[in-house]
Design a protein around this motif. Structure first.
Motif, short mmCIF file in Angstrom:
data_model
loop_
_atom_site.label_atom_id
_atom_site.label_comp_id
_atom_site.label_asym_id
_atom_site.label_seq_id
_atom_site.Cartn_x
_atom_site.Cartn_y
_atom_site.Cartn_z
N VAL A 1 -47.01 14.96 -18.37
CA VAL A 1 -47.08 16.11 -19.27
C VAL A 1 -46.51 17.31 -18.51
CG1 VAL A 1 -48.54 17.54 -20.72
CG2 VAL A 1 -49.14 15.14 -20.32
N ALA B 1 -48.69 8.85 -17.92
CA ALA B 1 -48.18 9.95 -18.73
C ALA B 1 -47.70 11.06 -17.81
CB ALA B 1 -49.25 10.48 -19.69
N ALA C 1 -51.79 11.02 -22.94
CA ALA C 1 -52.71 11.48 -21.88
C ALA C 1 -54.07 11.80 -22.46
CB ALA C 1 -52.12 12.71 -21.19
N VAL D 1 -49.89 16.19 -14.69
CA VAL D 1 -49.88 17.46 -15.43
C VAL D 1 -49.24 18.49 -14.51
CG1 VAL D 1 -51.28 19.23 -16.56
CG2 VAL D 1 -51.97 16.82 -16.68
N ASP E 1 -45.78 12.85 -24.06
CA ASP E 1 -46.89 12.18 -23.37
C ASP E 1 -48.23 12.89 -23.50
OD1 ASP E 1 -45.09 10.27 -22.57
OD2 ASP E 1 -45.21 10.68 -20.43
N VAL F 1 -55.86 12.33 -12.45
CA VAL F 1 -55.02 13.31 -13.12
C VAL F 1 -54.54 14.30 -12.07
CG1 VAL F 1 -54.86 15.06 -14.94
CG2 VAL F 1 -56.40 13.09 -15.22
N ARG G 1 -55.97 8.54 -23.35
CA ARG G 1 -56.49 7.80 -22.20
C ARG G 1 -57.72 8.50 -21.61
NH1 ARG G 1 -59.04 5.59 -19.33
NH2 ARG G 1 -58.58 4.29 -17.49
N ILE H 1 -52.14 10.21 -14.43
CA ILE H 1 -51.57 11.13 -15.43
C ILE H 1 -51.11 12.36 -14.68
CG2 ILE H 1 -52.11 12.64 -17.38
CD1 ILE H 1 -54.18 10.51 -18.26
N LEU I 1 -53.78 20.41 -22.45
CA LEU I 1 -54.32 19.05 -22.37
C LEU I 1 -55.79 19.05 -22.76
CD1 LEU I 1 -54.19 16.06 -21.64
CD2 LEU I 1 -54.56 16.71 -19.24
#
Length: 594
Positions: free
Chosen positions: A194, A192, A80, A178, A76, A153, A83, A176, A220
């Motif tokens: 990550v 996503a 990420a 992370v 992903d 995020v 996007r 997203i 990222l």
């Protein structure tokens, strides 16, 4: 001097004052003594920490070029980055949702600073520990979307936020994740996820499971810049220097006690260089507040800077850390740093009170594999620190739970090497014993109904008993070298610095020295044992054992008199407080030499 490593037992000590054997960290076979120059100390230290001979040069000076993985190996990651790149090009508002600890604050600050440099309207949201708890809630994500940010995020949180992510998705908010915490067999419905600790990661990505969240955020950032570069975004503007944000990566990595091996060691090594430049106004102000006048070390990040940033999330305003690390106003930075310094003192007082009660409560589970203690009214902002202190004193995993007036317990746990506490907490959640919970091998957090505390304790004790027994049975003190008492010197401390930075997974060299006699002994500060010792070679130095005056080691040494001789073991540290540099031994154990 370095001792002969022909035997596994160091100095013949099979049982120290703390009841453990002393072993060489590496044997003569590991060290290759037939070909190794005896004075190549750094090479010896690297080999003793598992570096192979063909990898010595790469590890001697760890660089990003030498250790950084291709961000695309992580699932992903490309989605990420794509996007976020779309949002950058459209100047779409983005919100970074972070945890309230140092890893969360540095992760959020890194992405905020990077996106600001790309002229993106970006903000940070840090939940209040007491009012909102850990991680994203559906209400918070929906509120962020209603305020105009349809892309969120999450950093250092989100891996277990199934309901919150689903609610955000239903409201049209894209998320997203992370994170680096352990994942379940299924994942939240995010755009996503990550996370190197996804169960479906390929081996090359899973091999980076020891990254802190800020390390994942850095990757990222690298993927984002690469994506924008491929789209020609920087043909008309300068590309931000991602490397300038390595000071944040280093701080978050060390403060989260991530393993300082491989890529992490490169991140911290290079991050310390960036931090020494004091380019981050907020970090510079915090260093001033902590009275750090020299270039900071990994130890400074872990014991001076990290706790102050943490203090905001623990006993103050949760967003103070991110605000400090992202401000460009020197006066605002100085004001926030002063407030964090004050909150850190307040945190220490609260922590001391909770620790006393937790230690008393631990007597009820003295023989249990896991020390699980709870108390009504305990401040949830310090339970993680108290769990760490409890683990250190009891030498087994510890979980400290603060129970509120409604009977809901917020808990934090710390583990010992070889015992995966995060997996056990996740299993307890899946068994219905927890309202929420997650973490990684060495640390975890949870929410539990107070009525289920006994059942939770029984579950964890049964699941972890064998691992704790094995880890405890294998306990020994690993020694790198033996020094004559005169060898405890600033020169020794300088000689070993180039094998650092040291921290979790990459321990500072532990030396044994002696035989010595105790000249003076006493208690200083809060439960610290202080000694002045002298050796037969005329060497004389100070030794200090932190938080050990009431321990078996402390009491034995305090009452040692006469000419009884001892071997001492610990870490030699440079002491710059006096008129000229000296060295002291941070004492970890001792053994009789007569």
């Amino acid at each position: 001097m370095t001792a002969n490593r022909t035997a596994d037992t160091a100095l013949g000590i099979e049982r120290s004052i703390l009841g453990q054997p002393w072993r060489w960290r590496a044997t003569s076979a590991d060290m290759g003594s037939d070909t190794l120059a005896p004075d190549d100390l750094v090479t010896q230290l690297l080999l003793a920490r598992g570096v192979t001979r063909d990898e010595l040069d790469r590890h001697r000076s760890p660089t990003l070029r030498g250790f950084m993985p291709d961000p695309s190996i992580f699932r992903d990651m490309d989605a990420a980055a794509a996007r976020i790149a779309d949002a950058v090009e459209a100047k779409e508002a983005i919100t970074i949702f972070g945890d309230y600890d140092v890893d969360g604050a540095t992760s959020a600050a890194l992405l905020v600073r990077l996106l600001r440099a790309l002229d993106v309207p970006v903000g940070a949201y840090i939940p209040d520990r007491l009012m909102e708890g850990y991680g994203p809630s559906g209400a918070a994500l929906v509120k962020i979307g209603e305020a105009g940010s349809r892309l969120v995020v999450t950093v250092d949180c989100g891996a277990q936020a199934f309901d919150a992510i689903a609610e955000a998705k239903a409201a049209g908010v894209e998320v997203i994740i992370v994170d680096h915490h352990q994942c379940a067999t299924t994942l939240p419905q995010a755009l996503a996820v990550v996370n190197p600790n996804r169960l479906d990661e390929a081996p090359d990505a899973a091999g980076h499971g020891n990254l802190a969240a800020v390390g994942v955020a850095f990757l990222l950032g690298a993927a984002l810049l690469r994506t924008l570069r491929a789209r020609g975004f920087f043909s008309r503007r300068a590309e931000p220097a991602l490397i300038d944000l390595l000071d944040l990566v280093a701080l978050g990595t060390v403060a989260d006690v991530a393993q300082l091996t491989g890529f992490n060691r490169a991140l911290v090594t290079q991050g310390l260089k960036i931090m020494a430049r004091r380019g981050n106004i907020g970090l510079s102000a915090l260093m001033d507040a902590a009275r750090l006048t020299k270039p900071p070390s990994a130890s400074d990040m872990g014991f001076a800077l990290g706790p102050r940033i943490n203090a905001g999330g623990r006993v103050g305003k949760s967003d103070l850390g991110v605000r400090l690390l992202t401000t460009s106003d020197p006066q605002e930075a100085a004001d926030i740093a002063a407030e964090l310094n004050r909150l850190n003192e307040e945190r220490r007082a609260i922590e001391a009170a909770v620790l006393d009660e937790a230690l008393a409560a631990s007597a009820a589970c003295a023989n249990a594999p896991v020390a699980l203690v709870s108390g009504a009214g305990w401040h949830p902002g310090v339970i993680g620190i108290v769990a760490g202190r409890l683990k250190e004193k009891l030498h087994r995993p510890a979980i400290v739970i603060a129970v509120d007036e409604e009977g809901v317990g917020k808990g934090s746990g710390r583990s010992i090497s070889g015992v995966d506490l995060g997996a056990a907490i996740l299993a307890a959640k899946e068994s219905g014993l927890l309202v929420a919970g997650g973490g990684h091998a060495m640390a975890a957090g949870l929410t539990v109904d107070a009525a289920k505390l006994d059942a939770l304790g029984a579950f964890l004790n049964e699941r972890l008993a064998r691992d704790v027994e094995r880890a405890s049975g294998e306990k020994s003190l690993l020694i790198d070298a033996v020094l004559a008492p005169r060898g405890i010197s600033p020169d020794w401390c300088a000689a070993i610095e180039s094998a650092g930075p040291y921290g979790a997974g990459w321990p500072a060299p532990r030396v044994a020295t002696g035989p010595v006699r105790i000249i003076e002994s006493g208690v200083v500060g809060t439960d610290h044992l202080r000694l002045i010792v002298a050796g037969e070679d005329g060497g004389r130095f100070k030794a200090i054992a932190f938080r050990s005056a009431e321990s078996e080691l402390g009491q034995t040494l305090l009452h040692t008199r006469g000419n009884r001789k001892l071997w001492l073991a610990g870490r030699a540290k440079r002491d710059d407080w006096g008129s000229r540099p000296a060295a002291e031994l941070h004492l970890e154990d001792a053994a009789w030499a007569d």
